[in-house]
Design a protein around this motif. Sequence first.
Motif, PDB file in Angstrom:
ATOM      1  N   GLU A   1      19.584  -3.686 -35.003  1.00 48.84           N
ATOM      2  CA  GLU A   1      18.373  -4.388 -35.427  1.00 48.84           C
ATOM      3  C   GLU A   1      18.454  -5.895 -35.193  1.00 48.84           C
ATOM      4  N   ASN A   2      19.630  -6.487 -35.368  1.00 45.44           N
ATOM      5  CA  ASN A   2      19.716  -7.942 -35.237  1.00 45.44           C
ATOM      6  C   ASN A   2      20.381  -8.388 -33.931  1.00 45.44           C
TER       7      ASN A   2
ATOM      8  N   TYR B   1      30.958 -11.367 -33.117  1.00 45.82           N
ATOM      9  CA  TYR B   1      29.881 -11.493 -34.094  1.00 45.82           C
ATOM     10  C   TYR B   1      30.339 -10.912 -35.421  1.00 45.82           C
TER      11      TYR B   1
ATOM     12  N   LYS C   1      21.722 -14.486 -40.758  1.00 43.31           N
ATOM     13  CA  LYS C   1      20.811 -13.492 -40.171  1.00 43.31           C
ATOM     14  C   LYS C   1      21.399 -12.096 -40.196  1.00 43.31           C
ATOM     15  N   ARG C   2      22.347 -11.815 -40.994  1.00 41.62           N
ATOM     16  CA  ARG C   2      22.967 -10.490 -41.073  1.00 41.62           C
ATOM     17  C   ARG C   2      21.912  -9.444 -40.999  1.00 41.62           C
TER      18      ARG C   2
ATOM     19  N   GLU D   1      19.481  -8.565 -30.719  1.00 48.28           N
ATOM     20  CA  GLU D   1      18.749  -9.478 -29.828  1.00 48.28           C
ATOM     21  C   GLU D   1      18.697 -10.888 -30.410  1.00 48.28           C
ATOM     22  N   TRP D   2      18.412 -10.992 -31.709  1.00 49.63           N
ATOM     23  CA  TRP D   2      18.370 -12.310 -32.331  1.00 49.63           C
ATOM     24  C   TRP D   2      19.746 -12.973 -32.289  1.00 49.63           C
ATOM     25  N   GLN D   3      20.793 -12.218 -32.602  1.00 47.39           N
ATOM     26  CA  GLN D   3      22.155 -12.761 -32.575  1.00 47.39           C
ATOM     27  C   GLN D   3      22.519 -13.228 -31.163  1.00 47.39           C
TER      28      GLN D   3
ATOM     29  N   ASN E   1      20.700 -16.495 -30.431  1.00 45.69           N
ATOM     30  CA  ASN E   1      21.337 -17.585 -31.171  1.00 45.69           C
ATOM     31  C   ASN E   1      22.650 -18.014 -30.507  1.00 45.69           C
TER      32      ASN E   1
ATOM     33  N   SER F   1      23.850 -17.627 -37.647  1.00 50.99           N
ATOM     34  CA  SER F   1      24.276 -16.274 -37.334  1.00 50.99           C
ATOM     35  C   SER F   1      24.691 -15.511 -38.591  1.00 50.99           C
TER      36      SER F   1
ATOM     37  N   THR G   1      24.281  -5.611 -35.634  1.00 58.35           N
ATOM     38  CA  THR G   1      23.658  -4.294 -35.724  1.00 58.35           C
ATOM     39  C   THR G   1      22.647  -4.152 -34.589  1.00 58.35           C
TER      40      THR G   1
END
Length: 165
Positions: free
Chosen positions: A96-97, A90, A164-165, A99-101, A104, A161, A94
């Motif tokens: 914070e991101n 990736y 969405k940093r 789960e989203w990463q 995706n 991806s 982080t």
Amino acid sequence: MYTNRPVIQVKKTLFERLFNMVAIVAFFAWMVYLVVDWASIPERIPSHFNALGEPDGWSSRGFIGVILFIGLIQWIGLSILERYPHVYNYLHLTEENAEWQYKNAIMMINVLKNSIILFFIFISWQSIQVATGAADGLGKEFLFIFLVVILGSSAFFLLRSVRKR
């Protein structure tokens, strides 16, 4: 190497479950068709197509099994890989991101694995069509469609991806 990455259990989306089901049902339906109709499949079928979708290599009808075996192995391998998104590469991952990463990346793998096995089914079906004289090849547009689906979907998810940093 991956010790600083969170290990998160990510639930499959409805899309992922449905796409898996479509691919699995299509694969097993194709296998049933092959078993039932095996005797009517010509002994020689195309085993390679050029960039224009024209057959330029021929093998025995058993080659269909090789194509489908390769497709099944890649589907299983990518299904296993879907379970471990924390080992993927990736950019800017982080806490914070993460789960989203992960979601995706899992979706990208899901789209690729199911698209590839559906393409393998189509190629084996079309090989039989060519062998029986019902078709001339894969079609001139096949390579373009294949590349757009595989590279386009990969680019789509990679671009998401990065954004969405």
